[in-house]
Design an enzyme around this catalytic site. Structure first.
Site, mmCIF file in Angstrom:
data_model
loop_
_atom_site.group_PDB
_atom_site.id
_atom_site.type_symbol
_atom_site.label_atom_id
_atom_site.label_comp_id
_atom_site.label_asym_id
_atom_site.label_seq_id
_atom_site.Cartn_x
_atom_site.Cartn_y
_atom_site.Cartn_z
ATOM 1 N N ASN A 1 3.027 7.710 8.969
ATOM 2 C CA ASN A 1 3.153 8.460 7.425
ATOM 3 C C ASN A 1 4.559 8.154 6.878
ATOM 4 O O ASN A 1 5.547 7.775 7.629
ATOM 5 C CB ASN A 1 3.115 9.835 7.789
ATOM 6 C CG ASN A 1 3.221 10.684 6.176
ATOM 7 O OD1 ASN A 1 2.477 10.259 5.268
ATOM 8 N ND2 ASN A 1 3.995 11.719 6.123
ATOM 9 N N HIS B 1 7.442 9.714 4.377
ATOM 10 C CA HIS B 1 7.834 11.226 3.787
ATOM 11 C C HIS B 1 9.276 10.883 3.062
ATOM 12 O O HIS B 1 10.044 10.307 3.661
ATOM 13 C CB HIS B 1 8.068 12.145 5.027
ATOM 14 C CG HIS B 1 8.048 13.623 4.454
ATOM 15 N ND1 HIS B 1 7.376 14.333 3.836
ATOM 16 C CD2 HIS B 1 9.706 14.314 4.504
ATOM 17 C CE1 HIS B 1 7.850 15.516 3.430
ATOM 18 N NE2 HIS B 1 9.141 15.519 3.622
ATOM 19 N N GLY C 1 -0.661 5.123 -5.507
ATOM 20 C CA GLY C 1 -0.467 4.062 -4.320
ATOM 21 C C GLY C 1 0.620 2.820 -4.555
ATOM 22 O O GLY C 1 0.378 1.650 -4.272
HETATM 23 C C1 GRF Z 1 5.793 9.097 -2.033
HETATM 24 O O1 GRF Z 1 6.883 9.609 -2.302
HETATM 25 C C2 GRF Z 1 5.481 9.195 -0.508
HETATM 26 O O2 GRF Z 1 6.783 9.321 0.314
HETATM 27 C C3 GRF Z 1 4.942 10.743 -0.606
HETATM 28 O O3 GRF Z 1 3.982 10.625 -1.572
HETATM 29 C C4 GRF Z 1 4.578 9.667 -2.605
HETATM 30 C C5 GRF Z 1 3.168 8.744 -2.631
HETATM 31 O O4 GRF Z 1 3.589 7.868 -3.649
HETATM 32 N N1 GRF Z 1 4.241 11.055 0.554
HETATM 33 P P1 GRF Z 1 2.842 6.686 -3.950
HETATM 34 O O5 GRF Z 1 1.230 7.169 -4.033
HETATM 35 O O6 GRF Z 1 2.497 5.931 -2.921
HETATM 36 O O7 GRF Z 1 3.020 5.847 -5.192
#
Ligand code: GRF
Length: 193
Positions: free
Chosen positions: A110, A112, A15
């Protein structure tokens, strides 16, 4: 001043992007507040971050449901009382089908960790290095039924440096994710009003 839009942030893990949105919401002029955080995985650190920020945090383990439709129905029902304006997927590791998405067209985004349309799916940093790219980055985009393919709201770029590993590159990109996600929410909500 306009009423703040209500966000649901969906997570599956640590998170850190959720945290960047929590922190952004502290600014009086930020156009949104987080109404609820939902994780499909129990006991992840992101849920703790929500609790520390006094945000309602729900766990909805997808393994408790017999199929995607049943899980998505439960998610739709769980979100109802929170009167959500915008869903933010932040490291949410479940594909959502049209059954769910039809209710949220234009209202689900989202992040990515690649410069879409390059490197959709998993292992984006390894793919960017293997492809010999000289830069990488992150993309905040609208969510559609086709994975990592909706309209782009905002991107931020970083260089790929000689000797980079997927981990060193991921760390550099993640710093930019934490700037990009709040900026994209602001851009989307302010251009919509
Ligand atoms: C991030 O790199 C996001 O781009 C990808 O998953 C990761 C999640 O990281 N979809 P976090 O849980 O927000 O630290």
């Amino acid at each position: 001043m306009k009423a703040k839009k209500r966000l649901a942030v969906l997570i599956s893990g640590r998170g850190s992007n959720l945290q960047s949105i929590i922190d952004a919401c502290k600014a009086p002029d930020f156009p949104a507040e987080i109404a609820v955080v939902v994780s499909n995985i129990p006991d992840v650190f992101g849920l703790e971050r929500a609790r520390l920020a006094h945000i309602p945090a729900l766990t909805l383990p997808h393994i408790n449901y017999q199929d995607r439709t049943a899980f998505e129905d439960a998610l739709l029902t769980a979100l109802l009382p929170y009167q959500i304006d915008l869903i933010c997927l932040a490291g949410f590791m479940r594909l959502l089908t049209p059954h769910f998405l039809q209710h949220w067209t234009g209202r689900i985004i989202n992040i990515h960790p690649s410069l879409l349309p390059l490197h959709k799916g998993l292992d984006t940093h390894a793919k960017a290095i293997a492809a010999g790219n000289t830069e990488a980055g992150c993309t905040v985009h609208h969510v559609t039924a086709e994975m990592d393919s909706g309209d782009i709201i905002l991107q931020r770029r970083v260089p790929i440096i000689s000797g980079d590993t997927p981990d060193t590159l991921a760390a550099r990109v993640l710093e930019q994710e934490h700037i990009a996600y709040p900026a994209a929410i602001r851009k989307l909500l302010c251009s919509a009003s």
